[in-house]
Motif scaffolding. Structure first.
Motif, PDB file in Angstrom:
ATOM      1  N   ALA A 217     -12.323   0.863   5.424  1.00  0.00           N
ATOM      2  CA  ALA A 217     -11.091   1.184   6.140  1.00  0.00           C
ATOM      3  C   ALA A 217     -10.792   0.138   7.223  1.00  0.00           C
ATOM      4  O   ALA A 217      -9.709   0.139   7.800  1.00  0.00           O
ATOM      5  CB  ALA A 217     -11.197   2.578   6.751  1.00  0.00           C
ATOM      6  N   LEU A 218     -11.737  -0.767   7.479  1.00  0.00           N
ATOM      7  CA  LEU A 218     -11.495  -1.823   8.470  1.00  0.00           C
ATOM      8  C   LEU A 218     -10.812  -3.037   7.847  1.00  0.00           C
ATOM      9  O   LEU A 218     -10.430  -3.970   8.544  1.00  0.00           O
ATOM     10  CB  LEU A 218     -12.823  -2.259   9.102  1.00  0.00           C
ATOM     11  CG  LEU A 218     -13.608  -1.164   9.824  1.00  0.00           C
ATOM     12  CD1 LEU A 218     -14.925  -1.712  10.363  1.00  0.00           C
ATOM     13  CD2 LEU A 218     -12.778  -0.600  10.979  1.00  0.00           C
ATOM     14  N   ASP A 219     -10.720  -3.047   6.517  1.00  0.00           N
ATOM     15  CA  ASP A 219     -10.175  -4.226   5.834  1.00  0.00           C
ATOM     16  C   ASP A 219      -8.662  -4.178   5.688  1.00  0.00           C
ATOM     17  O   ASP A 219      -8.064  -3.099   5.562  1.00  0.00           O
ATOM     18  CB  ASP A 219     -10.776  -4.337   4.429  1.00  0.00           C
ATOM     19  CG  ASP A 219     -12.130  -5.023   4.439  1.00  0.00           C
ATOM     20  OD1 ASP A 219     -12.231  -6.120   5.014  1.00  0.00           O
ATOM     21  OD2 ASP A 219     -13.086  -4.446   3.892  1.00  0.00           O
ATOM     22  N   THR A 220      -8.087  -5.377   5.662  1.00  0.00           N
ATOM     23  CA  THR A 220      -6.703  -5.552   5.218  1.00  0.00           C
ATOM     24  C   THR A 220      -6.764  -6.435   3.985  1.00  0.00           C
ATOM     25  O   THR A 220      -7.317  -7.542   4.028  1.00  0.00           O
ATOM     26  CB  THR A 220      -5.857  -6.231   6.309  1.00  0.00           C
ATOM     27  OG1 THR A 220      -5.794  -5.348   7.416  1.00  0.00           O
ATOM     28  CG2 THR A 220      -4.448  -6.525   5.815  1.00  0.00           C
ATOM     29  N   ALA A 238      -9.343   1.154  -5.395  1.00  0.00           N
ATOM     30  CA  ALA A 238     -10.432   0.992  -4.424  1.00  0.00           C
ATOM     31  C   ALA A 238      -9.879   1.042  -2.992  1.00  0.00           C
ATOM     32  O   ALA A 238     -10.528   1.578  -2.084  1.00  0.00           O
ATOM     33  CB  ALA A 238     -11.163  -0.325  -4.669  1.00  0.00           C
ATOM     34  N   ALA A 239      -8.681   0.514  -2.791  1.00  0.00           N
ATOM     35  CA  ALA A 239      -8.086   0.529  -1.442  1.00  0.00           C
ATOM     36  C   ALA A 239      -7.716   1.956  -1.056  1.00  0.00           C
ATOM     37  O   ALA A 239      -7.939   2.381   0.090  1.00  0.00           O
ATOM     38  CB  ALA A 239      -6.858  -0.380  -1.391  1.00  0.00           C
ATOM     39  N   ALA A 244      -8.312   1.037   3.014  1.00  0.00           N
ATOM     40  CA  ALA A 244      -7.965  -0.299   3.501  1.00  0.00           C
ATOM     41  C   ALA A 244      -6.444  -0.417   3.598  1.00  0.00           C
ATOM     42  O   ALA A 244      -5.711   0.240   2.852  1.00  0.00           O
ATOM     43  CB  ALA A 244      -8.500  -1.353   2.540  1.00  0.00           C
ATOM     44  N   LYS A 245      -5.987  -1.252   4.531  1.00  0.00           N
ATOM     45  CA  LYS A 245      -4.557  -1.599   4.576  1.00  0.00           C
ATOM     46  C   LYS A 245      -4.274  -2.525   3.392  1.00  0.00           C
ATOM     47  O   LYS A 245      -5.085  -3.401   3.078  1.00  0.00           O
ATOM     48  CB  LYS A 245      -4.251  -2.309   5.899  1.00  0.00           C
ATOM     49  CG  LYS A 245      -2.877  -2.970   5.954  1.00  0.00           C
ATOM     50  CD  LYS A 245      -2.621  -3.627   7.324  1.00  0.00           C
ATOM     51  CE  LYS A 245      -1.450  -4.592   7.242  1.00  0.00           C
ATOM     52  NZ  LYS A 245      -1.188  -5.283   8.518  1.00  0.00           N
ATOM     53  N   LEU A 246      -3.133  -2.327   2.742  1.00  0.00           N
ATOM     54  CA  LEU A 246      -2.818  -3.110   1.553  1.00  0.00           C
ATOM     55  C   LEU A 246      -1.570  -3.952   1.798  1.00  0.00           C
ATOM     56  O   LEU A 246      -0.575  -3.445   2.326  1.00  0.00           O
ATOM     57  CB  LEU A 246      -2.582  -2.141   0.395  1.00  0.00           C
ATOM     58  CG  LEU A 246      -2.704  -2.670  -1.026  1.00  0.00           C
ATOM     59  CD1 LEU A 246      -4.037  -3.364  -1.268  1.00  0.00           C
ATOM     60  CD2 LEU A 246      -2.551  -1.523  -2.026  1.00  0.00           C
ATOM     61  N   VAL A 247      -1.638  -5.235   1.410  1.00  0.00           N
ATOM     62  CA  VAL A 247      -0.496  -6.134   1.544  1.00  0.00           C
ATOM     63  C   VAL A 247      -0.116  -6.613   0.144  1.00  0.00           C
ATOM     64  O   VAL A 247      -0.941  -7.188  -0.574  1.00  0.00           O
ATOM     65  CB  VAL A 247      -0.844  -7.346   2.441  1.00  0.00           C
ATOM     66  CG1 VAL A 247       0.368  -8.272   2.591  1.00  0.00           C
ATOM     67  CG2 VAL A 247      -1.341  -6.882   3.803  1.00  0.00           C
ATOM     68  N   LEU A 248       1.141  -6.358  -0.250  1.00  0.00           N
ATOM     69  CA  LEU A 248       1.612  -6.694  -1.597  1.00  0.00           C
ATOM     70  C   LEU A 248       2.576  -7.863  -1.494  1.00  0.00           C
ATOM     71  O   LEU A 248       3.623  -7.746  -0.836  1.00  0.00           O
ATOM     72  CB  LEU A 248       2.292  -5.463  -2.203  1.00  0.00           C
ATOM     73  CG  LEU A 248       1.331  -4.268  -2.332  1.00  0.00           C
ATOM     74  CD1 LEU A 248       2.065  -2.946  -2.234  1.00  0.00           C
ATOM     75  CD2 LEU A 248       0.557  -4.349  -3.623  1.00  0.00           C
ATOM     76  N   PRO A 249       2.248  -8.996  -2.099  1.00  0.00           N
ATOM     77  CA  PRO A 249       2.993 -10.236  -1.810  1.00  0.00           C
ATOM     78  C   PRO A 249       4.273 -10.466  -2.597  1.00  0.00           C
ATOM     79  O   PRO A 249       4.932 -11.488  -2.385  1.00  0.00           O
ATOM     80  CB  PRO A 249       1.968 -11.325  -2.156  1.00  0.00           C
ATOM     81  CG  PRO A 249       1.142 -10.712  -3.235  1.00  0.00           C
ATOM     82  CD  PRO A 249       1.077  -9.244  -2.952  1.00  0.00           C
ATOM     83  N   GLY A 250       4.665  -9.558  -3.515  1.00  0.00           N
ATOM     84  CA  GLY A 250       5.865  -9.827  -4.311  1.00  0.00           C
ATOM     85  C   GLY A 250       5.622 -10.979  -5.271  1.00  0.00           C
ATOM     86  O   GLY A 250       4.482 -11.336  -5.537  1.00  0.00           O
TER      87      GLY A 250
END
Ligand code: AMP
Length: 548
Positions: A217-220, A238-239, A244-250
């Motif tokens: 949960a500390l990960d992005t 898994a996220a 975990a924070k998730l970043v979706l780049p398009g």
């Protein structure tokens, strides 16, 4: 006697509800097709996933029916990842980079009636739907659909706005299908791999362990691997499991676009195929100062899909202070099977030896088993020397292809990977080649992977591919194709001399050709099949100098 524990099916709906309940406020950030960054959180993703489930009920999509997506890594696509399978349907993620006949083939074979599509892929989707009458509607994500299209195009946002965000997820059998992905199919038609809820949840558990991705949960996480490539290597699940924070780049994955997200979203973990990172380093070298690089919070990158070279491992370490975790898997294996993390007894290694070691594919996670066999199918020793065909079996390995009549495995459940490998006594596996890429020279085998690794370790080389080309005397000889690093003028003799210092003489390529670009498959791997075709006659006129 049975144990007396609860029957709690492993379902993707339980995963998204876990994320909503326990990390509901953790961000999910998404960059759209037009570059606009949208911010939501796990509770928001769960709410929209429930709306998706309601929408599919309204559209009359039955349990077990497939629903196709042709989309990039955005939060819209992520909510389909949970809403479609959570409600008992099967999400068929289609790779838009396949050749169009292959796209038509996989969508037709998958049997979907609805196709969710990103705006910039709409012309492709309309073309597909006109050719495949089974497609009842194209549903356009994050954009208004055209009114004058030849096929029915619906507005995803307008449809979702009519649905509630409450939904009673069905208590499915955990063995029921959740997602469908097709292999790239370098020979013959692509084959469908149909994952189950159970295999997918177990894969997420397996991937998460400390000696695996070690997500917490500390990960992005920057999800640079596409959602259409083997369930994005299981990371969305898994996220959700770890919070975990998730970043979706398009759609934009060039060096600058990746760097900006790494920096602005304070990413700690990312993952993707080697070619992606070559683009990142080319950008960093020309546009980013050392001070800015040092400030990046990135800690770990998981690289797989094709071999991570020593050079890439060194670059991540030296330039970014980032640990490259090399991993191996296939579409048929969900994909993660092995992960390379050094053990205590590797601590005394020299830096170069450690980089070399990290370039191996690593040990299998609990839940999957490996072995190597000879031509007769007899198991070979795990001695780090014997080389044989790699086989795998386990809780998230395919048993049969979608629509296939025959099992994909032998009587004991072993799946033939098509890779050639060694396994050491402590379980570390090293891929030496694809069985069809191995070069057979005068009855001996040459590893194209080893040759490529040496070539790319030269500072003037950006990318290298080695293929076996038919040869009148030796059966096959290696041919090296090189894309030089930007601004470098590299001479064939110099590169050959460099390689001669590091390889057996008879392994050296018979020729080096410099090219502006190398062909890649739809998942970013070198397309050796195309190179073999193009250079098939390169050595045809060669004569044996001794006159034989
Ligand atoms: P795909 O099913 O298209 O993802 O392709 C799977 C194949 O990619 C494997 O059988 C390997 O040949 C190759 N592959 C995946 N990961 C690695 C890796 N870390 N090193 C070398 N080859 C890899």
């Amino acid at each position: 006697m049975n144990g007396l524990m609860q029957d709690y099916p492993l379902l993707l709906s339980t995963l998204i509800e876990h994320a909503a309940r326990n990390h509901g406020a953790t961000e999910v950030v998404s960059r759209d097709c037009d570059g606009v960054v949208r911010r939501s959180d796990w509770a928001g993703v769960a709410a929209r996933a429930r709306k998706v489930a309601n929408l599919l009920d309204r559209l009359g999509v039955e349990e077990g029916d497939r629903v196709a997506s042709l989309a990039w890594n955005t939060s819209d696509h992520l909510e389909l990842y949970f809403g479609v399978p959570g409600s008992g349907r099967v999400l068929h993620t289609v790779n838009p980079r396949l050749f169009q006949e292959q796209i038509n083939y996989v969508i037709d074979h998958g049997g979907s009636r609805f196709l969710f599509v990103d705006r910039d892929l709409l012309p492709l989707a309309i073309d597909i739907a006109t050719k495949l009458p089974r497609i009842e509607a194209v549903i356009v994500l994050n954009a208004h659909p055209p009114h004058d299209a030849e096929v029915t195009c619906l507005d995803y946002e307008a449809l979702l706005s009519r649905e509630t965000d409450q939904y009673n997820w069905p208590r499915l059998n955990e063995e029921s299908a959740c997602t469908l992905c097709y292999t790239s199919g370098t020979t013959g038609n692509p084959k469908g791999v149909l994952y189950s809820h159970r295999s997918t949840v177990l894969h997420a558990f397996g991937a998460l362990i400390a000696d695996g991705m070690a997500l917490s949960a500390l990960d992005t996480v920057l999800l640079a691997v596409p959602l259409f490539h083997v369930n994005a290597w299981g990371v969305p699940f898994a996220a959700a499991m770890s919070g975990a924070k998730l970043v979706l780049p398009g759609p934009r994955l060039d060096g600058k676009s990746i760097y900006t997200l790494l920096r602005d979203e304070k990413v700690t973990f990312t993952l993707g195929v080697p070619t992606l990172w070559m683009g990142l380093f080319e950008y960093l070298a020309s546009d980013v100062s050392a001070g800015e690089l040092k400030a990046l919070p990135l800690q770990r990158v998981l690289v797989g899909g094709s071999a991570a070279s020593v050079d890439l491992i060194r670059k991540f370490d030296k330039i970014l202070g980032v640990e490259l975790i090399h991993a191996w898997g296939m579409t048929e294996t969900s994909p993660l099977v092995t992960v390379c993390k050094p053990l205590q007894h590797h601590a005394g290694m020299s830096e170069d030896d450690l980089y070399e070691f990290r370039a191996s594919q690593g040990r299998s996670l609990f839940g999957a088993e490996l072995r190597i066999v000879d031509d007769r199918g007899d198991e070979l020793p795990r001695d780090g020397v014997s080389t044989g065909d790699l086989q795998v079996r386990g809780a998230w390995i395919a048993n049969r292809y979608f629509g296939g009549d025959e099992p994909a495995v032998d009587g004991e459940g072993w799946f033939p990977t098509g890779d050639v490998a060694r396994i050491s006594a402590d379980g570390f596996m090293r891929i030496t080649d694809r069985s069809k890429d191995v070069i057979k020279s005068g009855g001996e085998w040459i590893s194209s992977v080893d040759l490529e690794n040496v070539a790319v370790s030269h500072a003037g080389v950006a990318e290298a591919a080695v293929i076996g080309v038919p040869h009148p005397k030796w059966q096959e000889r290696p041919l090296l194709l090189v894309r030089a690093a930007a601004g470098q003028v590299l001479k064939s003799e110099d590169l050959m001399a460099y390689m001669a210092d590091r390889l057996a003489r008879w392994w050296l390529p018979d020729d080096i050709i410099f090219v502006d670009s190398l062909p890649h498959t739809a998942t970013g791997k070198l397309s050796k099949a195309r190179l073999r075709d193009a250079y098939r006659y390169h050595f045809a006129a060669c004569r044996d100098l001794s006159g034989n």
